[in-house]
Design a protein around this motif. Structure first.
Motif, PDB file in Angstrom:
ATOM      1  N   CYS A 133       4.194 -39.553 -14.167  1.00 21.05           N
ATOM      2  CA  CYS A 133       3.593 -38.988 -12.765  1.00 21.05           C
ATOM      3  C   CYS A 133       2.538 -37.670 -13.173  1.00 21.05           C
ATOM      4  CB  CYS A 133       4.608 -38.598 -11.476  1.00 21.05           C
ATOM      5  SG  CYS A 133       5.650 -40.078 -11.316  1.00 21.05           S
ATOM      6  N   ASP A 160       2.840 -43.906 -13.346  1.00 17.37           N
ATOM      7  CA  ASP A 160       1.971 -43.183 -12.449  1.00 17.37           C
ATOM      8  C   ASP A 160       1.131 -42.179 -13.486  1.00 17.37           C
ATOM      9  OD1 ASP A 160       2.692 -44.354 -10.227  1.00 17.37           O
ATOM     10  OD2 ASP A 160       3.681 -42.350  -9.315  1.00 17.37           O
ATOM     11  N   TYR A 163      -3.896 -41.666 -10.921  1.00 21.83           N
ATOM     12  CA  TYR A 163      -3.579 -42.014  -9.522  1.00 21.83           C
ATOM     13  C   TYR A 163      -5.188 -42.404  -8.893  1.00 21.83           C
ATOM     14  CZ  TYR A 163       0.992 -39.955  -8.969  1.00 21.83           C
ATOM     15  OH  TYR A 163       2.294 -39.476  -9.287  1.00 21.83           O
ATOM     16  N   HIS A 220       0.598 -46.424  -8.912  1.00 22.86           N
ATOM     17  CA  HIS A 220      -0.715 -45.667  -8.894  1.00 22.86           C
ATOM     18  C   HIS A 220      -1.619 -46.191  -9.894  1.00 22.86           C
ATOM     19  CE1 HIS A 220       0.291 -43.310  -5.246  1.00 22.86           C
ATOM     20  NE2 HIS A 220       1.359 -42.985  -5.712  1.00 22.86           N
ATOM     21  N   ASP A 384       8.896 -41.545 -11.354  1.00 22.69           N
ATOM     22  CA  ASP A 384       8.511 -41.847  -9.734  1.00 22.69           C
ATOM     23  C   ASP A 384       9.014 -40.686  -8.841  1.00 22.69           C
ATOM     24  OD1 ASP A 384       7.543 -43.363  -7.370  1.00 22.69           O
ATOM     25  OD2 ASP A 384       9.712 -43.562  -7.088  1.00 22.69           O
ATOM     26  N   HIS A 386       9.289 -37.338  -8.952  1.00 22.37           N
ATOM     27  CA  HIS A 386       8.759 -36.008  -9.087  1.00 22.37           C
ATOM     28  C   HIS A 386       9.708 -34.863  -8.880  1.00 22.37           C
ATOM     29  CE1 HIS A 386       4.739 -37.687  -6.985  1.00 22.37           C
ATOM     30  NE2 HIS A 386       5.203 -38.434  -8.367  1.00 22.37           N
ATOM     31  N   SER A 416       2.276 -34.363 -10.849  1.00 17.34           N
ATOM     32  CA  SER A 416       2.325 -34.654  -9.366  1.00 17.34           C
ATOM     33  C   SER A 416       3.170 -33.748  -8.679  1.00 17.34           C
ATOM     34  CB  SER A 416       2.730 -36.056  -9.121  1.00 17.34           C
ATOM     35  OG  SER A 416       2.110 -37.038 -10.136  1.00 17.34           O
TER      36      SER A 416
HETATM   37 FE   LIG Z   1       4.361 -40.646  -9.054  1.00 17.89          FE
END
Ligand SMILES: [Fe+2]
Length: 500
Positions: A133, A160, A163, A220, A384, A386, A416
């Motif tokens: 992320c 991710d 994005y 994403h 995922d 965060h 993120s």
């Molecule tokens: Fe994410």
């Protein structure tokens, strides 16, 4: 400046074509994949990085020393215009368990150097990082830089990586630090351009140059919360958009050629680190049924319990289960995207769960946990959320006496959600509501793990801010999970020791 004309007449690039850095991935005992993508103007609006429409030759070298005095392999690859001038070189015939250095040269220009590794034989210890992320607008990639400074043997990236949103399409608490390329990603050119923007970051380039990566995508890289052939927005033409996003992802990642299979991008795969550990990488996005009850964090959704629902798809499920049953390594590390542990978001009576995570596919989770109970020393690695999480995985999360069959380590995000924070009241409530979760941290960071025959020791690394450059990384929490053998391993996981 005008781009050089296409065709054989033009044989020089106007500036450094290695602006996106270099990378390596998917190590084996005798080789790995080397990657680069040529772009003289990474943010050139057509996604082609300012490159001419002709193919370009790229020489590559692999050496056993940093100064390239001992080159052991070399060759020439073609960076094809139709593949956004990306290069994937799959090497074989190297020695197990050692560092190699690599670089590229094209039209008189030399790339930065990268370091990579073949996997060892036996039970050689492994230092690896876990990350996920990395929303570019939400902050600087200091966490990538700090990860690189720790020089892991391997980086596991769980989704991710980029994005798809347009500028400010998803805002962070701390605001926007930098700006996405225009528009939401919809076309191949959009995705290529966005990847080029991300890859231009020097901290990200440093993390790729330090070690081979094992990458898997989540949502994403295509679009928020898609499921199999279905867009979360219900928009038509999603399968074609997904195929374009997959193509751009492949072009920008150190993946083997075999991973791109027409419209399917195959990232579920295994990589063994000698007899010490096997990574089983999953794809929890491409083959799943659509989210239950219209997705979201919700209470009272019976559809999520439906025994017919699948997250992995039947083919991947069989592949995973047979691979776990047949595994002969000391440890088994599942790398996957979304939280396996039950997570009740509602404080007090009642329950609200995230239907995009394994909570939305509860019957298949029960099957997974049954399979992990038979697997030697299983550990689940997740992205995922965060936030860092440390959880115990149990066949029945509501039964305090249910045995622990594995631990789940969730890596917080690289960027993120922007600057981190610690809301102690919120964390205390979340832990109370979910007694199988023992640690949550809302700051940015990554995991740094050291795996030996006897134990897995994991540092939860955190940074206090990313809206400015220069944050240090620190170990906010450490857990040591001892290995079990024989009957003890078949029974239940041993208690971990934690500090921090
Ligand atoms: Fe994410």
């Amino acid at each position: 400046m005008i781009a050089p004309a296409a065709g054989a007449a033009s044989r020089t690039l106007r500036s450094d074509p290695f602006s996106l850095g270099v990378a390596s991935g998917d190590p084996a005992a005798d080789g790995f994949v080397l990657w680069t993508r040529l772009a003289v103007d990474p943010l050139g609006g057509d996604g082609r990085g300012g490159m001419p429409s002709r193919d370009v030759d790229v020489e590559w070298q692999v050496a056993t020393d940093e100064r390239f005095a001992k080159v052991v392999k070399s060759g020439t690859a073609t960076a094809r215009a139709r593949d956004a001038h990306s290069v994937h070189v799959e090497l074989k015939g190297l020695e197990p368990g050692r560092d190699y250095f690599y670089r590229f040269r094209s039209e008189g220009r030399l790339s930065p150097e990268g370091r990579t590794r073949t996997t060892p034989q036996g039970e050689t210890p492994l230092n690896f990082a876990v990350a996920a992320c990395a929303h570019y607008e939400h902050g600087y990639y200091t966490a990538y830089r700090r990860l690189a400074e720790q020089e892991p043997d391997l980086v596991v990236f769980l989704g991710d990586y980029m994005y798809e949103y347009g500028p400010s399409g998803y805002t962070a608490l701390a605001g926007r630090v930098r700006t996405h390329t225009p528009g939401k990603c919809r076309t191949l050119a959009d995705y290529r351009l966005r990847h080029a923007q991300y890859k231009s970051d020097p901290d990200l380039q440093a993390a790729h140059a330090v070690a081979p990566w094992l990458v898997a995508f989540d949502d994403h890289e295509v679009e928020n919360n898609w499921a199999g052939p279905v867009s979360s927005t219900g928009a038509a033409g999603f399968e074609q958009r997904r195929a374009q996003a997959f193509k751009a992802y492949y072009e920008n990642m150190p993946l083997r050629r075999a991973s791109l299979q027409g419209a399917v991008l195959r990232v579920n795969r295994r990589v063994s680190w000698g007899t010490l550990a096997r990574f089983h990488l999953l794809d929890t996005r491409q083959f799943r049924d659509d989210q239950a009850c219209l997705d979201g964090v919700r209470a009272g959704c019976d559809e999520r319990l439906d025994t017919e629902r699948t997250l992995l798809g039947s083919e991947q499920w069989r592949w995973l289960e047979s691979g776990l049953d047949a595994s002969t390594t000391r440890w088994n590390l599942l790398g996957q995207q979304i939280m396996v542990a039950q997570r009740d978001f509602k404080v007090g009576p009642g329950r609200e769960v995230n239907l995009d995570s394994w909570d939305g596919y509860a019957a298949e989770r029960t099957r997974l946990l049954g399979s992990l109970a038979r697997t030697p020393n299983p550990v689940v690695l997740t992205g995922d959320a965060h936030m860092h999480h440390l959880s115990e995985l149990k066949p029945d999360f509501d039964d305090p006496d249910s045995p622990v069959v594995a631990r789940e380590l969730v890596a917080s995000s690289i960027a993120s959600d922007g600057d981190g924070y610690r809301d102690r009241t919120w964390i205390a409530e979340a832990l109370q509501e979910n007694p199988h979760i023992s640690y949550i941290d809302q700051r940015r960071g990554y995991l740094m793990a050291r795996l030996t025959r006897d134990e897995l020791s994991v540092d939860f690394r955190t940074l206090d801010y990313i809206s400015r450059r220069g944050a240090r990384a620190k170990t906010a929490h450490r857990v040591t999970i001892p290995a079990l053998t024989g009957e003890a391993a078949a029974g239940k996981a041993a208690a971990p020791r934690t500090t921090g």
